[in-house]
Design a protein around this motif. Structure first.
Motif, mmCIF file in Angstrom:
data_model
loop_
_atom_site.group_PDB
_atom_site.id
_atom_site.type_symbol
_atom_site.label_atom_id
_atom_site.label_comp_id
_atom_site.label_asym_id
_atom_site.label_seq_id
_atom_site.Cartn_x
_atom_site.Cartn_y
_atom_site.Cartn_z
ATOM 1 N N MET A 86 22.227 29.819 -5.221
ATOM 2 C CA MET A 86 21.341 28.467 -4.784
ATOM 3 C C MET A 86 20.639 27.921 -5.936
ATOM 4 S SD MET A 86 20.509 26.709 -1.891
ATOM 5 C CE MET A 86 19.780 27.247 0.055
ATOM 6 N N ILE A 87 20.970 26.365 -6.840
ATOM 7 C CA ILE A 87 20.109 25.920 -7.107
ATOM 8 C C ILE A 87 19.671 24.387 -6.892
ATOM 9 C CG2 ILE A 87 21.804 26.949 -9.381
ATOM 10 C CD1 ILE A 87 22.693 23.674 -9.978
ATOM 11 N N ASN A 88 18.196 24.516 -8.207
ATOM 12 C CA ASN A 88 17.543 23.506 -7.442
ATOM 13 C C ASN A 88 17.449 21.940 -8.248
ATOM 14 O OD1 ASN A 88 15.169 22.194 -6.510
ATOM 15 N ND2 ASN A 88 13.564 23.550 -7.873
ATOM 16 N N ILE A 89 18.215 20.835 -8.204
ATOM 17 C CA ILE A 89 17.944 20.021 -8.681
ATOM 18 C C ILE A 89 17.416 18.768 -8.561
ATOM 19 C CG2 ILE A 89 19.734 18.331 -9.177
ATOM 20 C CD1 ILE A 89 22.174 19.754 -8.527
ATOM 21 N N LEU A 90 16.246 18.305 -9.571
ATOM 22 C CA LEU A 90 15.609 17.575 -9.597
ATOM 23 C C LEU A 90 16.057 16.165 -10.300
ATOM 24 C CD1 LEU A 90 12.888 19.578 -11.060
ATOM 25 C CD2 LEU A 90 13.004 19.069 -8.398
ATOM 26 N N LEU A 91 15.785 15.068 -8.936
ATOM 27 C CA LEU A 91 15.613 13.706 -10.016
ATOM 28 C C LEU A 91 14.698 13.149 -9.895
ATOM 29 C CD1 LEU A 91 18.299 13.565 -6.945
ATOM 30 C CD2 LEU A 91 18.870 13.081 -9.432
ATOM 31 N N PHE A 92 14.640 12.006 -11.237
ATOM 32 C CA PHE A 92 13.534 11.529 -11.270
ATOM 33 C C PHE A 92 13.946 9.898 -11.246
ATOM 34 C CE2 PHE A 92 12.685 15.184 -12.639
ATOM 35 C CZ PHE A 92 11.632 15.911 -11.950
ATOM 36 N N ALA A 93 12.864 8.675 -11.190
ATOM 37 C CA ALA A 93 12.455 7.582 -11.482
ATOM 38 C C ALA A 93 14.198 6.754 -10.844
ATOM 39 C CB ALA A 93 12.769 7.431 -12.818
ATOM 40 N N HIS A 94 15.282 5.813 -11.314
ATOM 41 C CA HIS A 94 16.324 5.484 -10.820
ATOM 42 C C HIS A 94 16.702 6.296 -10.233
ATOM 43 C CE1 HIS A 94 18.069 5.878 -14.713
ATOM 44 N NE2 HIS A 94 19.178 5.490 -14.099
ATOM 45 N N LEU A 95 17.028 7.025 -10.493
ATOM 46 C CA LEU A 95 17.923 7.966 -9.822
ATOM 47 C C LEU A 95 17.596 8.208 -8.472
ATOM 48 C CD1 LEU A 95 19.185 10.685 -13.151
ATOM 49 C CD2 LEU A 95 20.422 8.973 -12.139
ATOM 50 N N GLN A 96 15.833 9.221 -9.111
ATOM 51 C CA GLN A 96 15.592 9.324 -7.086
ATOM 52 C C GLN A 96 15.282 8.025 -6.324
ATOM 53 O OE1 GLN A 96 11.440 9.499 -6.727
ATOM 54 N NE2 GLN A 96 11.522 11.470 -7.224
ATOM 55 N N GLU A 97 15.531 6.947 -6.967
ATOM 56 C CA GLU A 97 15.563 5.711 -5.864
ATOM 57 C C GLU A 97 16.922 5.911 -5.675
ATOM 58 O OE1 GLU A 97 14.200 2.594 -8.016
ATOM 59 O OE2 GLU A 97 11.530 3.909 -7.432
ATOM 60 N N ALA A 98 18.116 5.961 -6.164
ATOM 61 C CA ALA A 98 19.333 5.269 -6.092
ATOM 62 C C ALA A 98 20.174 6.556 -5.509
ATOM 63 C CB ALA A 98 20.257 6.103 -7.259
ATOM 64 N N ILE A 99 19.122 7.995 -4.873
ATOM 65 C CA ILE A 99 19.971 8.851 -4.079
ATOM 66 C C ILE A 99 19.194 8.760 -2.866
ATOM 67 C CG2 ILE A 99 21.668 9.563 -5.237
ATOM 68 C CD1 ILE A 99 20.387 12.744 -4.785
ATOM 69 N N GLY A 100 17.890 8.199 -2.428
ATOM 70 C CA GLY A 100 16.926 8.388 -1.563
ATOM 71 C C GLY A 100 16.750 9.263 -2.137
ATOM 72 N N GLN A 101 16.508 10.892 -2.816
ATOM 73 C CA GLN A 101 16.043 12.151 -2.538
ATOM 74 C C GLN A 101 15.770 12.146 -4.373
ATOM 75 O OE1 GLN A 101 20.138 13.631 -0.788
ATOM 76 N NE2 GLN A 101 18.377 15.165 -0.683
ATOM 77 N N SER A 102 14.867 13.254 -3.974
ATOM 78 C CA SER A 102 14.026 14.081 -5.457
ATOM 79 C C SER A 102 14.235 15.394 -5.957
ATOM 80 C CB SER A 102 12.390 13.798 -5.136
ATOM 81 O OG SER A 102 11.430 14.723 -3.960
ATOM 82 N N GLN A 103 14.871 15.698 -4.668
ATOM 83 C CA GLN A 103 15.023 17.584 -5.299
ATOM 84 C C GLN A 103 15.756 17.559 -3.571
ATOM 85 O OE1 GLN A 103 11.938 19.736 -4.259
ATOM 86 N NE2 GLN A 103 12.605 21.421 -5.378
ATOM 87 N N LEU A 104 17.439 18.588 -4.933
ATOM 88 C CA LEU A 104 18.158 19.006 -3.630
ATOM 89 C C LEU A 104 18.807 20.313 -4.100
ATOM 90 C CD1 LEU A 104 21.365 16.605 -4.960
ATOM 91 C CD2 LEU A 104 19.792 16.443 -2.778
ATOM 92 N N LYS A 105 18.785 20.663 -2.850
ATOM 93 C CA LYS A 105 19.634 23.011 -3.687
ATOM 94 C C LYS A 105 20.870 22.629 -2.930
ATOM 95 C CE LYS A 105 14.582 24.280 -2.424
ATOM 96 N NZ LYS A 105 13.857 25.019 -3.895
ATOM 97 N N VAL A 106 21.422 23.592 -3.862
ATOM 98 C CA VAL A 106 23.460 23.333 -3.967
ATOM 99 C C VAL A 106 22.962 24.788 -4.170
ATOM 100 C CG1 VAL A 106 23.319 20.713 -4.289
ATOM 101 C CG2 VAL A 106 23.742 22.717 -5.644
ATOM 102 N N ASP A 107 24.018 25.278 -2.902
ATOM 103 C CA ASP A 107 25.092 26.671 -3.420
ATOM 104 C C ASP A 107 26.204 26.160 -4.437
ATOM 105 O OD1 ASP A 107 24.353 28.172 -2.490
ATOM 106 O OD2 ASP A 107 24.740 28.171 -0.243
ATOM 107 N N LEU A 108 25.523 26.369 -6.179
ATOM 108 C CA LEU A 108 26.845 26.539 -6.788
ATOM 109 C C LEU A 108 26.526 26.858 -8.195
ATOM 110 C CD1 LEU A 108 26.749 22.295 -7.076
ATOM 111 C CD2 LEU A 108 28.864 24.199 -6.022
ATOM 112 N N SER A 109 25.937 28.344 -7.904
ATOM 113 C CA SER A 109 25.650 28.599 -9.150
ATOM 114 C C SER A 109 26.541 29.172 -10.318
ATOM 115 C CB SER A 109 25.298 29.764 -8.771
ATOM 116 O OG SER A 109 25.771 31.067 -8.218
ATOM 117 N N ASP A 110 26.504 29.227 -11.597
ATOM 118 C CA ASP A 110 27.870 29.649 -12.323
ATOM 119 C C ASP A 110 28.689 28.188 -12.751
ATOM 120 O OD1 ASP A 110 26.564 31.796 -13.484
ATOM 121 O OD2 ASP A 110 27.565 32.673 -11.001
ATOM 122 N N TYR A 111 28.015 27.116 -12.820
ATOM 123 C CA TYR A 111 27.967 26.031 -13.230
ATOM 124 C C TYR A 111 27.930 25.522 -14.330
ATOM 125 C CZ TYR A 111 30.935 23.778 -8.934
ATOM 126 O OH TYR A 111 31.920 24.311 -7.586
#
Lengths: 157, 77, 157, 77
Positions: free
Chosen positions: B1-26
């Motif tokens: 599990m990795i924690n992805i943070l989004l700020f500024a226009h990226l955050q607004e573009a997808i309507g989320q500031s944080q994602l938790k995804v199951d994609l380790s070792d990418y």
């Protein structure tokens, strides 16, 4: 009262509080830089601003800038506070205080700090104009980012 | 599990500031691609990134438990 | 509260009061220089200081410096307050505040102001050491004036 | 009558901060000499001077009612 030299706050910044952090018996000079919200930029009227930060990383970057300054000018002491959230015209966005035995270094280290803040500290500004909003990017090169500018016809210049 | 943070226009573009995804070792670069596939409105190819609050390059591997932040061009100060 | 941009005072200087004089809706940057009383200079320990001014002329010279700055950088706004009388270590002797739309000018105009103060504003500093006193002259050239220095043997360096 | 102001070590050297003297239409240079004759402990030859709060040269004439100030090397800031 905080004792940290580097802070991200969501309330108005007390300039005196930042200044007092760098007071030293060996300081002959303190320089303070205050970034304030300006109304007119290239003929366009800003109504207000919003700042957003990645606070944990911003603090780390402030500490890195301080370390760089210590390496260049070992006697300089630096404190930085940046505000986030909604800011009105003339509100204070950032305060940088530097003390040093001699004034030349206090000026140089202070200017170095603001230049580096604009390069490496993850803080973003959203401008609110009468005809639109925009997250401002990379002021260093004056390239708006992304493309979401109010129309030229809407300019007040 | 990795924690992805989004700020500024990226955050607004997808309507989320944080994602938790199951994609380790990418790698960071692979995660950019994955994000762009999930959210076609994002353009991340030249975006700066930070892993665990330090700037990172596209070839850095992101491990389980890491925090990856996309850093749009900054405008503080 | 005074509305004058240039003052000689015999009480502690309120930095915030000087800063507020230069606040402007068109300012994106305010720089403040604070001259403070340093304890150690070249290995000699200062106990305290006394500043004396020729106030009427000092104010005129502050105004002249401001005029020079206006000519070089028309958008800069300058306020200066200098203290006289007895000052202790870390006390504030002078505060210079400059606002400007952009930061580079705020730094340059501020440094110009302190350089000019040290050239043309009739204010004198008397140092009190453990082993003597001296009216300091012409710091620009680091030439003590007049010859009344404490003996080298008395140095604590 | 002209008003003479003394500061810093000059003031301490003669124990006075102000003199009123009946010497109008002397030049600044002549007033320096006059002062040095009156107060041999003073050395004014290379001293800056101000007449009515503006810097003045040695050949400037000081008129009745003027204020002449001797300005030792300054050390403010």
């Amino acid at each position: 009262m905080s004792t940290s030299f580097f802070e991200i706050v969501d309330k108005p910044i007390d300039v005196e509080e930042v200044r007092k952090k760098v007071v030293s018996r060996n300081a002959g000079a303190i320089t303070i830089f205050i970034g304030t919200v300006r109304e007119m930029t290239k003929g366009k009227r800003t109504l207000h601003l919003e700042y957003q930060a990645y606070p944990e990383m911003a603090i780390k970057m402030f500490e890195q800038i301080s370390k760089e300054i210590q390496e260049k000018w070992p006697e300089a002491i630096v404190a930085i506070t940046h505000r986030v959230g909604h800011l009105e015209i003339t509100d204070i966005a950032v305060v940088i205080a530097v003390s040093s035995p001699h004034r030349k270094i206090a000026y140089m280290a202070n200017e170095y700090a603001i230049d580096r803040i604009k390069q490496i500290v993850p803080i973003w500004k959203k401008e609110y104009w009468e005809d639109g909003t925009e997250w401002i990017g990379d002021q260093l090169e004056n390239v708006p980012y992304p493309k979401n500018l109010p129309s030229e016809e809407g300019d007040r210049s | 599990m990795i924690n992805i943070l989004l700020f500024a226009h990226l955050q607004e573009a997808i309507g989320q500031s944080q994602l938790k995804v199951d994609l380790s070792d990418y790698t960071v670069g692979q995660l950019k691609e994955w994000m762009e596939n999930q959210y076609p409105q994002l353009s991340l190819q030249n975006m700066m990134t930070a892993v665990n609050e330090e700037f990172a390059t596209d070839d850095m591997i992101v491990k389980d438990g890491d925090t990856l932040a996309f850093i749009p061009p900054i405008s503080g100060g």
